[in-house]
Design an enzyme around this catalytic site. Structure first.
Site, PDB file in Angstrom:
ATOM      1  N   GLY A 257       0.816  -1.204   0.000  1.00  0.00           N
ATOM      2  CA  GLY A 257       0.000   0.000   0.000  1.00  0.00           C
ATOM      3  C   GLY A 257       0.850   1.253   0.000  1.00  0.00           C
ATOM      4  O   GLY A 257       1.966   1.272  -0.550  1.00  0.00           O
ATOM      5  N   SER A 258       0.365   2.265   0.690  1.00  0.00           N
ATOM      6  CA  SER A 258       0.932   3.616   0.566  1.00  0.00           C
ATOM      7  C   SER A 258       2.397   3.727   0.929  1.00  0.00           C
ATOM      8  O   SER A 258       3.033   4.725   0.596  1.00  0.00           O
ATOM      9  CB  SER A 258       0.159   4.570   1.459  1.00  0.00           C
ATOM     10  OG  SER A 258      -1.205   4.414   1.238  1.00  0.00           O
ATOM     11  N   THR A 259       2.931   2.744   1.664  1.00  0.00           N
ATOM     12  CA  THR A 259       4.307   2.895   2.109  1.00  0.00           C
ATOM     13  C   THR A 259       5.295   2.947   0.954  1.00  0.00           C
ATOM     14  O   THR A 259       6.434   3.357   1.139  1.00  0.00           O
ATOM     15  CB  THR A 259       4.704   1.748   3.052  1.00  0.00           C
ATOM     16  OG1 THR A 259       4.153   0.543   2.567  1.00  0.00           O
ATOM     17  CG2 THR A 259       4.211   2.015   4.455  1.00  0.00           C
TER      18      THR A 259
ATOM     19  N   LYS B 113       4.798   4.772  -1.736  1.00  0.00           N
ATOM     20  CA  LYS B 113       4.650   6.041  -2.463  1.00  0.00           C
ATOM     21  C   LYS B 113       5.945   6.870  -2.469  1.00  0.00           C
ATOM     22  O   LYS B 113       6.284   7.460  -3.504  1.00  0.00           O
ATOM     23  CB  LYS B 113       3.494   6.853  -1.881  1.00  0.00           C
ATOM     24  CG  LYS B 113       2.132   6.318  -2.300  1.00  0.00           C
ATOM     25  CD  LYS B 113       0.994   7.073  -1.617  1.00  0.00           C
ATOM     26  CE  LYS B 113      -0.330   6.371  -1.870  1.00  0.00           C
ATOM     27  NZ  LYS B 113      -1.371   6.884  -0.969  1.00  0.00           N
TER      28      LYS B 113
END
Lengths: 428, 709
Positions: B297-299, B301
């Site tokens: 997930g967002s980690t 980005k």
């Protein structure tokens, strides 16, 4: 010869005077063998002793003590004129018979299925060893006394065979087959030396062989030893174990050995490594070189012993020397032959080397006598008494009171001796 | 003899000569035999002799120890007694195998018949029982059973219990590594010599040989790890606390030094005690940080942003159109939790905009994004010496679906491990270099000589130092006011990091699950001179699921205590003050942006609230269900009950369910949300809970932690 200073201790009157020293070669070889024995006993026993008694030096200390006592005894006895034993012949013989009887009747200490020892304080006495020396003393005395009648059956042959038979039987009862055989052999050897009729000797052998055969076949224990001897490696895991291990020890040693103290077989693989089978440890640690030197040492002992016998002043000395030499020689070569699988297991120790107090002391005493026999003796005095043994020849001469007294002692001794032998013979 | 007649004397001499010859013959025979035995047959006999005392015994050298970086013992071998018997000796000493077996069976609780069978065998050595307690050994010794012996045998002992158990693994009774480092480094720990010829006596005892006296043969190599026992303990404690608090399924924490690549802690939960590995299920023994991959997930980005900045496809201040929170790709829609129109890359990271990340990823092209992620180390194992390390999945860009190109930029459609995340974050922390993770610091042999020493190794430069600094700076906003992870901020230190709140793939329905989450936080501290990179992954938390809420506090607590342990100063005079000032201004800027964003969000009130990570799963089928009784249940139990009926849960508070809406028994359409209020078991009315406040978070609607799609 006459220039040689006369040793301090003189021969009993009427016997050739001692004019020379004891055989230095024999002394040196025996001292070396005893010392070597102490070393080998330590090497062979250290592991066993530390595991069994929690003291690796146990056998080293005891054997050293025996060796010191034995060598002192040997050198002491070497200074005592052997003729002095003549009147005392029946003392050791009687003692040996009593001790053997005591063992047979159950007063002995039992070890390894046989009771061969009598415990006397800290020392275990093996009566069979004493019996062998006593028998030699008696045979030498008796044979030299009988002289020409040795060729007769009744006087020359039978009494000796009977006496040997009694002792052998007592040994067999223990059971100690090896000593019984040794006693029989010594008797034959001395009879042969003295000139007994070969016919009688061969006849006795023909009679003895079936008996020996029956003794062996009729006894599972001895039969196993024969089986083990015939095929040690087939019986490697049961009756042949000891012989097989012994042969492997010799083989493992090779030409130069694995090094003193580095035996592997003594790590409980070879039973009795420090007693009967110590030669196997010698073979393993010092190799063929060591074994050959050991054999050479014993050959030297035999050679010097028989040389002393041939040069002895009288029949008595000759018989003593032959008996003792053959005793040592037969015992050592038999032991080696057993360890190498040439003969069935007997339970005989290797003289001077194997651990054991009574054997070492008896052997040292025997060598002491042998050393005394080896001393040069004045020919004049011997010539004076030429032709007849002193005991008989001096009978009529009658020189001094002292001599007379000693003569009487001797006569008394003789009379007692005859008295014992005759009934002994009839009993046997 | 001289007194004898010459003839008789000659005869006697002749007879003595005969005897001499006989004995000489005997001596000759014996000598010949000695030659035969010791020269001719020596090799064969020697071989037989050696066969019985030379055994290639399987040597059990003392297994090497495992230490932490400061020399604290993590795994050691201690000698304990093992009981064995020599059946032959037993019989020789007249022992009765039956009676002895009965006694042993009773004392040692072993099977009597089996022991009796062993004791009746024809062998020199049989095991009775291995590695018994000293008390039992004394008991057996007192009986003085014939032929029964004791030997010291090393037993593996882990003095810290479960500490670092997943890394250490464990060894079996024979000292063979079964899991973890014990398995991976088995050869070294066990020692190089496996079997040596040794001399044993007839009673089966080994007599020391020269080979045995050699230290190296008698002991395996010692291993010194990079782990710091204190940091490991902190990480494990905080992880366990978080997993229990949020009623999560599992979790892992990885702490590493970004410059050297040294792993300072690898913690997993649930855990197990390597002293009794059999007492825990296999799932507890898994080193999840290394073996389990998950959608990050967002980690990821920050890596997308860093790659685009490095490639020059975006500028650091460039505004990116975030399409007001919804972007159509293929037949799917990508959502942002909070709709934004235009955001800078820094804002995209701080607000965790999926659309922004997807657009930045798009500027790189598929090939560019794939290559960049590969360079950050995704899709390949980090090379830690641990068994079963997962590669993670990063499919080749040619096999990406249309959707993947967009979603991979924000961490969907790929999978990583915790260690990979920490390692990739180290790139941003250390100025752009991918360093090789190190776990084994040094290997020394039994006598203390260093055999192997690990040196920091740079695998490759991933991004220029300037870009790494820039992104690191952007990431400090995440823990600032209004960032997604205020909870991860550490007093007195500047923290850079990124949250992740990923829906887990549901392999049953083929889409994303709407109530199973994976909360994560990866960051480093202090942001200006990074000493620690910490990645926190919490699997399926129930009470709350936002990365910033669930994983953020773990990061903070671990970081706080670890920094104190390492003695990193909190502030160093003017510099620190200036930094704090800059930081304050940055946070104010961010707060203003946030206000704007929230005004826009209110303007578009019709739009459903979105999470930081958008789900792209298909809708479930419509049906009806009856609302179950939930009161008195734990959050996890309530969730399970609702899931069973196809209902969803909205929860407030923590503890046990106090009230629910709709009431039990109400018939509602399937997929309906059931609002559940929880309160601690012994309390009356629910006070506004810390967990609740956290769960609301700055980015979510004030009403609830509603799960949106």
């Amino acid at each position: 010869m006459t220039q040689t200073p006369r040793p301090r201790e003189s021969a009993p009157r009427g016997y050739p005077a001692v004019v020379g020293p004891a055989d230095p070669v024999l002394t040196a070889v025996v001292v070396a063998l005893v010392a070597f024995g102490v070393v080998m006993v330590f090497s062979a026993s250290a592991v066993f002793a530390s595991r069994t008694y929690d003291d690796p030096f146990r056998f080293l200390f005891r054997q050293t003590a025996f060796a010191v006592v034995g060598l002192v005894l040997m050198l002491g006895i070497a200074r005592v004129d052997y003729h002095r034993y003549r009147p005392l012949t029946y003392v050791p013989l009687g003692g040996a018979v009593v001790l053997l009887l005591a063992v047979v009747l159950g007063f002995g200490r039992t070890a390894g299925g046989a009771s061969r020892w009598i415990q006397l304080g800290p020392i275990n006495i093996q009566p069979a060893e004493i019996a062998k020396l006593a028998l030699i003393l008696w045979l030498a005395y008796s044979l030299s006394k009988k002289r020409e009648s040795i060729r007769s059956f009744q006087i020359g042959f039978l009494p000796h065979v009977l006496m040997a038979g009694i002792l052998a039987l007592l040994c067999l009862k223990q059971p100690d087959f090896g000593s019984a055989v040794m006693i029989t052999l010594l008797t034959f050897v001395l009879l042969f030396t003295a000139g007994a009729r070969l016919g009688y000797l061969l006849g006795a052998v023909l009679v003895a062989l079936p008996i020996a055969y029956l003794l062996v076949v009729g006894n599972e224990y001895r039969m196993n030893r024969i089986r083990a001897f015939l095929a040690p490696f087939e019986h490697r895991h049961d009756v042949g174990y000891q012989v097989a291990e012994s042969l492997m020890s010799f083989g493992a040693g090779g030409v130069t050995g694995v090094g003193l103290g580095d035996s592997r077989q003594k790590l409980f693989y070879l039973p009795e490594a420090h007693t009967d089978f110590i030669s196997a440890i010698v073979g393993e640690e010092l190799g063929f070189v060591g074994v050959a030197m050991l054999i050479a040492a014993f050959v030297l002992v035999v050679w010097r012993g028989l040389r002393a016998a041939a040069g002895a002043a009288d029949d008595y000395g000759t018989y003593l020397a032959v008996g003792i030499t053959m005793f040592l020689g037969l015992q050592s070569f038999t032991n080696l032959a057993v360890a190498m699988g040439l003969l069935p297991t007997k339970g005989l120790v290797l003289p001077f080397i194997s651990y054991g107090g009574s054997s070492l002391l008896v052997n040292c005493a025997a060598v002491g006598i042998l050393l005394n026999v080896s001393r040069a003796r004045s020919t004049q005095e011997a010539d004076e008494a030429a032709g007849d043994p002193p005991a008989d020849s001096n009978d009529e001469t009658g020189r001094r009171t002292r001599r007379r007294r000693s003569k009487q002692n001797r006569r008394r001794a003789k009379g007692v001796g005859v008295g014992v032998v005759a009934p002994g013979g009839s009993v046997g | 003899m001289k007194n004898l007649a010459p003839r008789r004397r000659r005869w006697m001499r002749a007879r003595i000569g005969v005897l001499a010859l006989l004995l000489l013959g005997g001596a000759g025979a014996v000598g010949h035999r000695a030659w035969e035995l010791q020269v001719d047959r020596a090799p064969a006999l020697r071989e037989m002799a050696e066969e019985q005392y030379l055994r290639r015994i399987r040597l059990a050298p003392k297994r090497g120890s495992i230490y932490d970086r400061h020399g604290a013992e993590l795994a050691v071998s201690v000698d304990v007694d093992s009981v064995w018997a020599n059946p032959r000796e037993l019989r020789r000493e007249g022992g009765d195998p039956r009676a002895v077996a009965a006694q042993l069976a009773q004392l040692l609780s072993v099977d009597r018949e089996r022991i009796e069978a062993r004791l009746s065998s024809d062998r020199y050595f049989v095991w009775i029982k291995r590695r018994i307690s000293p008390r039992l050994a004394a008991e057996v010794r007192r009986r003085e059973l014939p032929g029964v012996h004791f030997d010291p045998e090393p037993r593996r002992f882990y003095p810290n219990g479960p500490l670092a158990s997943h890394v250490l693994g464990f060894a079996n009774i024979d000292g063979e590594g079964i899991e973890g480092l014990e398995l991976a480094l088995d050869e070294r720990l066990r020692g190089s010599v496996r079997a040596v010829p040794a001399i044993r006596d007839r009673r089966g005892r080994v007599v020391f040989s020269q080979q045995l006296l050699d230290d190296r043969a008698a002991q395996g190599d010692d291993v010194m790890l990079t782990l710091d026992r204190t940091i490991q303990r902190i990480a494990e404690r905080e992880l366990a606390l978080a997993v229990q608090t949020f009623e999560a399924r599992a979790g892992s924490v990885v702490v590493m030094d970004p410059h050297s690549g040294e792993m300072l802690a690898i913690a997993n939960y649930p855990t197990f005690d390597p002293n009794q590995p059999g007492a825990s299920p296999a799932s507890h023994r898994r080193n999840r940080a290394v073996t389990d991959r998950f959608e990050p997930g967002s980690t990821v980005k920050p890596f997308t942003v860093a790659a685009a900045l490095a490639a020059g496809t975006i500028g650091p201040e460039q505004l990116i159109d975030c399409m007001n929170g919804a972007m159509e790709v293929d037949e799917y829609t990508i959502h942002d939790t909070t709709p934004h129109d235009h955001l800078t890359p820094a804002q995209i990271l701080a607000l965790s905009s999926n659309i922004g990340a997807a657009k930045i990823g798009g500027t790189l092209g598929r090939r560019g994004l794939y290559r960049a992620f590969r360079r950050f180390g995704f899709g390949e194992a980090t090379g830690l010496p641990l068994p079963g390390e997962a590669d993670g999945i990063l499919r080749h860009f040619e096999r990406w679906y249309e959707m993947d190109a967009a979603t991979i930029a924000f961490g969907q459609g790929m999978s990583v491990t915790s260690v990979q995340l920490a390692s990739a974050m180290s790139v941003l922390a250390n100025g752009g270099k991918l360093v090789e993770p190190i776990l084994v610091r040094r290997v020394t042999d039994g006598s203390g000589h260093v055999i192997d020493e690990a040196a920091p190794r740079v695998r490759r430069r991933v991004v220029p130092e300037r870009v790494a600094r820039l992104v690191a700076d952007m990431l400090t906003a995440v823990t600032g006011p209004g960032g997604t992870a205020e909870e991860a901020a550490i007093d007195g230190y500047l923290v850079a990091g990124k949250t992740g709140t990923a829906q887990k793939a549901d392999y049953v329905t083929g889409g994303y699950s709407d109530d199973r989450w994976l909360a994560s936080f990866v960051g480093f501290v202090p942001a200006d001179h990074p000493r620690l990179v910490i990645s926190v992954v919490i699997d399926e938390p129930v009470i709350a699921h936002y990365g910033g809420v669930v994983a953020g506090p773990v990061f903070r607590r671990v970081g706080e205590q670890a920094l104190r342990h390492l003695g990193v100063p909190a502030s160093d005079g003017g510099d620190a003050l200036a930094r704090q000032q800059r930081e304050h201004e940055r946070r104010r800027r961010l707060a203003r942006r946030l206000e704007r964003a929230q005004r826009r969000a209110e303007a578009a009130s019709g739009a459903a609230a979105r999470d930081a990570v958008a789900g792209v799963a298909p809708q479930p089928g419509e049906d009806e269900a009856s609302v179950p009784e939930l009161r008195g249940k734990t959050a996890r139990a309530a969730l399970a009950a609702l899931r069973e009926r196809g209902l969803r849960m909205v929860l407030e508070g923590s503890g046990l369910v106090r009230s629910q809406r709709p009431e039990p028994g109400t018939i509602v359409p399937r997929g309906e949300r059931v609002r559940v209020e929880l309160s601690p078991a012994s309390e009356g009315p629910p006070a506004p809970e810390r967990a609740t406040t956290l769960a609301l978070g700055p980015m979510a609607e004030p009403s609830s932690t509603e799960v949106a799609r």
